[in-house]
Write a protein that holds these residues in place. Structure first.
Motif, PDB file in Angstrom:
ATOM      1  N   ARG A  90      25.402  15.698 -12.882  1.00  0.00           N
ATOM      2  CA  ARG A  90      25.863  14.454 -13.507  1.00  0.00           C
ATOM      3  C   ARG A  90      26.924  14.777 -14.562  1.00  0.00           C
ATOM      4  O   ARG A  90      27.001  15.911 -15.057  1.00  0.00           O
ATOM      5  CB  ARG A  90      24.685  13.678 -14.078  1.00  0.00           C
ATOM      6  CG  ARG A  90      23.996  14.282 -15.264  1.00  0.00           C
ATOM      7  CD  ARG A  90      22.735  13.478 -15.640  1.00  0.00           C
ATOM      8  NE  ARG A  90      22.182  13.941 -16.894  1.00  0.00           N
ATOM      9  CZ  ARG A  90      21.569  15.109 -17.060  1.00  0.00           C
ATOM     10  NH1 ARG A  90      21.410  15.934 -16.041  1.00  0.00           N
ATOM     11  NH2 ARG A  90      21.091  15.444 -18.251  1.00  0.00           N
ATOM     12  N   PRO A  91      27.744  13.766 -14.924  1.00  0.00           N
ATOM     13  CA  PRO A  91      28.866  14.015 -15.841  1.00  0.00           C
ATOM     14  C   PRO A  91      28.490  14.673 -17.168  1.00  0.00           C
ATOM     15  O   PRO A  91      29.234  15.526 -17.652  1.00  0.00           O
ATOM     16  CB  PRO A  91      29.452  12.610 -16.062  1.00  0.00           C
ATOM     17  CG  PRO A  91      29.124  11.879 -14.785  1.00  0.00           C
ATOM     18  CD  PRO A  91      27.757  12.397 -14.384  1.00  0.00           C
ATOM     19  N   ALA A  92      27.366  14.304 -17.768  1.00  0.00           N
ATOM     20  CA  ALA A  92      26.998  14.914 -19.052  1.00  0.00           C
ATOM     21  C   ALA A  92      26.771  16.410 -18.912  1.00  0.00           C
ATOM     22  O   ALA A  92      27.153  17.190 -19.804  1.00  0.00           O
ATOM     23  CB  ALA A  92      25.745  14.239 -19.620  1.00  0.00           C
ATOM     24  N   LEU A  93      26.181  16.847 -17.820  1.00  0.00           N
ATOM     25  CA  LEU A  93      25.944  18.277 -17.619  1.00  0.00           C
ATOM     26  C   LEU A  93      27.258  19.002 -17.312  1.00  0.00           C
ATOM     27  O   LEU A  93      27.472  20.130 -17.767  1.00  0.00           O
ATOM     28  CB  LEU A  93      24.909  18.502 -16.511  1.00  0.00           C
ATOM     29  CG  LEU A  93      24.420  19.929 -16.316  1.00  0.00           C
ATOM     30  CD1 LEU A  93      23.899  20.541 -17.609  1.00  0.00           C
ATOM     31  CD2 LEU A  93      23.333  19.971 -15.238  1.00  0.00           C
ATOM     32  N   VAL A  94      28.153  18.356 -16.567  1.00  0.00           N
ATOM     33  CA  VAL A  94      29.472  18.947 -16.304  1.00  0.00           C
ATOM     34  C   VAL A  94      30.226  19.130 -17.625  1.00  0.00           C
ATOM     35  O   VAL A  94      30.823  20.190 -17.864  1.00  0.00           O
ATOM     36  CB  VAL A  94      30.272  18.071 -15.310  1.00  0.00           C
ATOM     37  CG1 VAL A  94      31.710  18.566 -15.178  1.00  0.00           C
ATOM     38  CG2 VAL A  94      29.580  18.056 -13.941  1.00  0.00           C
ATOM     39  N   MET A 148      37.225  14.267 -21.024  1.00  0.00           N
ATOM     40  CA  MET A 148      37.135  15.680 -21.376  1.00  0.00           C
ATOM     41  C   MET A 148      38.422  16.167 -22.042  1.00  0.00           C
ATOM     42  O   MET A 148      38.489  17.308 -22.446  1.00  0.00           O
ATOM     43  CB  MET A 148      36.788  16.511 -20.153  1.00  0.00           C
ATOM     44  CG  MET A 148      35.348  16.335 -19.728  1.00  0.00           C
ATOM     45  SD  MET A 148      34.550  17.817 -19.130  1.00  0.00           S
ATOM     46  CE  MET A 148      34.914  17.741 -17.413  1.00  0.00           C
ATOM     47  N   ALA A 149      39.390  15.279 -22.166  1.00  0.00           N
ATOM     48  CA  ALA A 149      40.644  15.662 -22.822  1.00  0.00           C
ATOM     49  C   ALA A 149      40.406  16.051 -24.275  1.00  0.00           C
ATOM     50  O   ALA A 149      40.996  17.025 -24.770  1.00  0.00           O
ATOM     51  CB  ALA A 149      41.656  14.521 -22.729  1.00  0.00           C
ATOM     52  N   GLU A 184      31.387  13.116 -30.390  1.00  0.00           N
ATOM     53  CA  GLU A 184      32.433  12.105 -30.232  1.00  0.00           C
ATOM     54  C   GLU A 184      33.326  12.435 -29.037  1.00  0.00           C
ATOM     55  O   GLU A 184      33.767  11.554 -28.308  1.00  0.00           O
ATOM     56  CB  GLU A 184      33.266  12.005 -31.506  1.00  0.00           C
ATOM     57  CG  GLU A 184      34.315  10.909 -31.449  1.00  0.00           C
ATOM     58  CD  GLU A 184      35.114  10.800 -32.740  1.00  0.00           C
ATOM     59  OE1 GLU A 184      36.285  10.407 -32.645  1.00  0.00           O
ATOM     60  OE2 GLU A 184      34.581  11.110 -33.813  1.00  0.00           O
ATOM     61  N   ALA A 185      33.567  13.717 -28.826  1.00  0.00           N
ATOM     62  CA  ALA A 185      34.458  14.143 -27.748  1.00  0.00           C
ATOM     63  C   ALA A 185      33.817  14.059 -26.369  1.00  0.00           C
ATOM     64  O   ALA A 185      34.481  13.702 -25.394  1.00  0.00           O
ATOM     65  CB  ALA A 185      34.943  15.575 -28.002  1.00  0.00           C
ATOM     66  N   ILE A 186      32.529  14.396 -26.266  1.00  0.00           N
ATOM     67  CA  ILE A 186      31.902  14.485 -24.936  1.00  0.00           C
ATOM     68  C   ILE A 186      30.700  13.568 -24.748  1.00  0.00           C
ATOM     69  O   ILE A 186      30.134  13.513 -23.662  1.00  0.00           O
ATOM     70  CB  ILE A 186      31.512  15.937 -24.585  1.00  0.00           C
ATOM     71  CG1 ILE A 186      30.445  16.494 -25.545  1.00  0.00           C
ATOM     72  CG2 ILE A 186      32.744  16.825 -24.536  1.00  0.00           C
ATOM     73  CD1 ILE A 186      29.898  17.867 -25.153  1.00  0.00           C
TER      74      ILE A 186
END
Length: 178
Positions: A40-44, A1-2, A73-75
């Protein structure tokens, strides 16, 4: 997430006013709330980035739709697709039928009407709840003005919401006994 945080900073999210401070602070709280609910990580990640393309309720866009690949690309592509789906919602025509398998979802950018699957509708409801509940929790004025409508909406959407989201909804909107 940076990478997403760097994009948010570059887009000026830390300088855009939003209930409870800045848009960046709101986006971080929404992401943290989704994480606390066990998303899940994608929703976060989508929670952190949900305002990149603007929304039906917050028209300020941080990134042009023509640059979707940069956010992907970022997320990641799944998270970016969630951001687009959330941002594209024409609320007036889509909210009513969200719990219905045959309910129509209208993309406000293209006018396309679709029947999203259950997972997409659950993700959308969860992200909407995190977004609205963050604002309601941080702003007594917004809660007083919109709390009853939000509670009615999330009560209709209850079949789509996780148990932690529903519990938080009742807590923030003053219905802990239901």
């Amino acid at each position: 997430m940076a990478m997403a945080m760097a994009m948010l900073q570059a887009a000026g999210a830390a300088e855009i006013e939003h209930p409870g401070g800045t848009l960046l602070a709101h986006l971080q709280r929404v992401s943290a709330l989704l994480s606390a609910w066990g998303a899940r990580p994608a929703l976060v990640s989508a929670g952190l980035c949900h305002a990149f393309y603007g929304t039906d309720g917050f028209p300020v866009a941080l990134l042009d739709l023509g640059r979707r690949a940069e956010l992907a690309e970022a997320i990641g592509t799944e998270a970016e697709a969630l951001v687009y789906f959330y941002a594209s919602c024409d609320r007036k025509s889509s909210y009513r039928g969200l719990t219905d398998d045959t309910g129509l979802f209208t993309d406000r950018f293209t006018g396309t009407r679709t029947h999203p699957g259950l997972e997409a509708r659950r993700d959308f409801a969860e992200l909407t709840a995190a977004n609205e509940l963050d604002i309601a929790a941080i702003s007594p004025q917004m809660r007083a003005r919109h709390g009853a409508d939000l509670l009615a909406l999330f009560t209709r959407w209850r079949p789509l919401l996780s148990e932690p989201a529903w519990t938080h909804c009742r807590s923030v909107l003053g219905q802990a006994d239901h």
